[in-house]
Design an enzyme around this catalytic site. Structure first.
Site, PDB file in Angstrom:
ATOM      1  CB  CYS A 248      88.416  49.102  55.119  1.00  0.00           C
ATOM      2  SG  CYS A 248      89.664  49.828  54.040  1.00  0.00           S
TER       3      CYS A 248
ATOM      4  CD  GLU B 249      84.152  46.868  58.632  1.00  0.00           C
ATOM      5  OE1 GLU B 249      85.259  47.156  58.175  1.00  0.00           O
ATOM      6  OE2 GLU B 249      83.076  47.107  58.035  1.00  0.00           O
TER       7      GLU B 249
ATOM      8  CD  GLU C  66      89.168  51.121  50.028  1.00  0.00           C
ATOM      9  OE1 GLU C  66      89.627  51.210  51.181  1.00  0.00           O
ATOM     10  OE2 GLU C  66      89.472  51.916  49.113  1.00  0.00           O
TER      11      GLU C  66
ATOM     12  CE  LYS D  23      77.133  61.446  50.562  1.00  0.00           C
ATOM     13  NZ  LYS D  23      77.176  61.420  52.080  1.00  0.00           N
TER      14      LYS D  23
END
Length: 501
Positions: A299, A396, A265, A190
């Protein structure tokens, strides 16, 4: 190539997508969503529609899982050497198509072409590395004990779901898909709805290189429909996800009823710690590179800059000067370093932190603005006079935005570094070897880089702790996720079976 040449070439590559749309790919065929629905893929450069995308849902996930399930026995039974041959052919096909992949992805994501060209080739490296490990995928151990011999082996877990993010999507897709295929698993992928194009290119060139139909399937859609259907599907045995931490938490809940194995992750608020004894020039360059390259949308970016008090003003002034000189522009211009952010929704999120920073008392040393009326361009930004309890130091932001915080000594540096919910990566700049050993032992991060940016070595473990993820990628760690361990015990002496009477 020049900017104009890149524009001409990418128009040719996008022509098919604009004509046909970005289709799902199930059992070797390009197919629209069974619902007949589409959604628009918008360019971050100017807001124009790049193409329509098949809006997949539960019925498409069912079809893709059925294809992966039927293809699994033959693919799993294929000798590792043969899987290695096929995956090397896929890597060759990626290299042959690197120009197309890089240009399309650059337009799709807004990432500068100088970085996307390397990302495509890194995808080929991922396939080559795991291809070479395929022959050893099933290997195990011989474990002797008094009166017995135990022999372990590994078996592919079955069809797996892989959900990938919108930042550097091609490379990150190969980072997950290549080891799954090398292990003998089949895949339902996906792709991210904000950057779906190169996922379609990948599955097509993989099959053109010899990957059997049904081994790799692709369904486009959103997390609440296609994504949820994939994570809840009983035919999917494991889910690997790269993305935001809260989404990872929801996926874990969706996987729980079917006891799926999960690999996450997730996000990061990674510290870059600079001591006064560091090579200041290299440290400043490293700090700037790790937040302002790739638009800050990765990230592992070092989004918190922790600097020893005695050099704080000088160091932040250097970083601010670097940030102010960064070339912002069209992602296909070879001169561009920072392009537009991925999507208007994400741009608004990043811009919102500028008002938050001011309200909390931080100083915007440079940047802090939207650039231009069209597109999602945001200036590289540095916040100074910040403290670690501020929102800009805890959340973040995922853009070209850096928060600089001073520290007094080693103990405070470690405390500040660890005082967030994340634990993905950390960067340490110091020329004191004993200090680097002490500090790295105490940092709560899965990956720590000393006097360096985030260089990668594929056999090493990649992943984080706390809210930054579960599990590790790379080397044998990837194989442990996609395979089941089996132990067979052989008695070496006749054993008396205990009586029940």
């Amino acid at each position: 190539m020049t900017f104009e040449e890149n524009l001409t070439r990418v128009e040719g590559y996008l022509e098919r997508f604009r004509k046909e749309g970005v289709l799902n790919h199930i059992n070797g065929a390009s197919v629209p969503a069974q619902s007949g629905e589409w959604f628009e893929n918008v360019s971050p450069v100017d807001g124009a529609v790049l193409a329509k995308v098949a809006h997949g849902g539960a019925s498409d996930i069912d079809a893709a899982t059925e294809a992966a399930t039927k293809a699994f026995p033959a693919w799993a039974a294929l000798p590792g050497k043969e899987r290695r041959r096929i995956l090397h052919a896929v890597a060759d096909a990626i290299v042959a198509n690197a120009d197309r992949i890089a240009l399309v992805e650059s337009m799709d994501t807004g990432q500068a072409i100088r970085f996307m060209s390397k990302a495509a080739l890194r995808g080929a490296e991922n396939f080559r590395f795991f291809a070479d490990k395929a022959p050893e995928a099933a290997d195990g151990l011989s474990l002797r004990a008094p009166g017995q011999l135990n022999v372990t082996s590994r078996r592919p877990i079955g069809p797996v779901g892989i959900i990938t993010p919108w930042n550097t999507p091609f490379m990150l897709s190969t980072w997950k898909i290549a080891p799954a295929l090398a292990c003998g698993c089949t895949v339902v992928h996906k792709a991210a709805e904000f950057s779906p194009m190169t996922a379609k290119i990948l599955v097509e060139i993989a099959e053109s290189a010899g990957l059997p139909k049904g081994v790799l399937n692709l369904v486009h859609g959103f997390g609440e429909d296609a994504g949820k259907a994939l994570t809840e599907h009983p035919g999917i045995k494991a889910v690997a996800f790269v993305g935001e931490s809260q989404t990872g938490s929801r996926i874990m809940g969706q996987c729980a009823p079917t006891l799926k194995r999960v690999h996450f992750e997730l996000g990061g608020k990674n510290p870059c710690i600079v001591f006064a004894d560091a090579d200041i020039d290299r440290a400043a360059q490293g700090a700037a590179f790790m937040i302002y390259s790739l638009n800050g949308q990765r990230c592992t970016s070092s989004s918190r800059l922790l600097v020893e008090e005695s050099i704080y003003d000088e160091f932040t002034a250097r970083v601010a000067d670097m940030a102010s000189k960064i070339v912002i522009g069209h992602p296909l211009d070879p001169k561009t370093v920072v392009g537009p952010l991925i999507h208007p929704e994400h741009e608004q999120k990043v811009l919102s932190y500028f008002d938050i920073a001011k309200a909390e008392g931080a100083t915007i040393a440079t940047g802090g603005q939207k650039l231009g009326e069209k597109g999602c361009f945001v200036t590289p930004t540095l916040f100074t006079n910040a403290t670690n309890d501020m929102t800009i130091a805890q959340e973040e932001i995922f853009g070209p935005v850096l928060t600089a915080i001073p520290f007094k000594d080693e103990a405070e540096a470690v405390a500040l570094a660890n005082d967030v919910k994340y634990g993905l990566s950390a960067f340490l700049w110091s020329n004191d070897l004993e200090r680097t050993l002490r500090v790295t032992d105490r940092l709560e991060a899965g990956m720590i880089y000393v006097n360096s940016d985030n260089v990668r070595h594929l056999p090493t473990p990649f992943g984080g702790m706390k809210s930054s993820g579960i599990g590790r990628d790379g080397g044998d760690w990837s194989f442990e996720f996609y395979m089941e361990q089996v132990n067979v015990c052989f008695p070496t002496t006749t054993r008396q079976i205990p009586s029940l009477t």
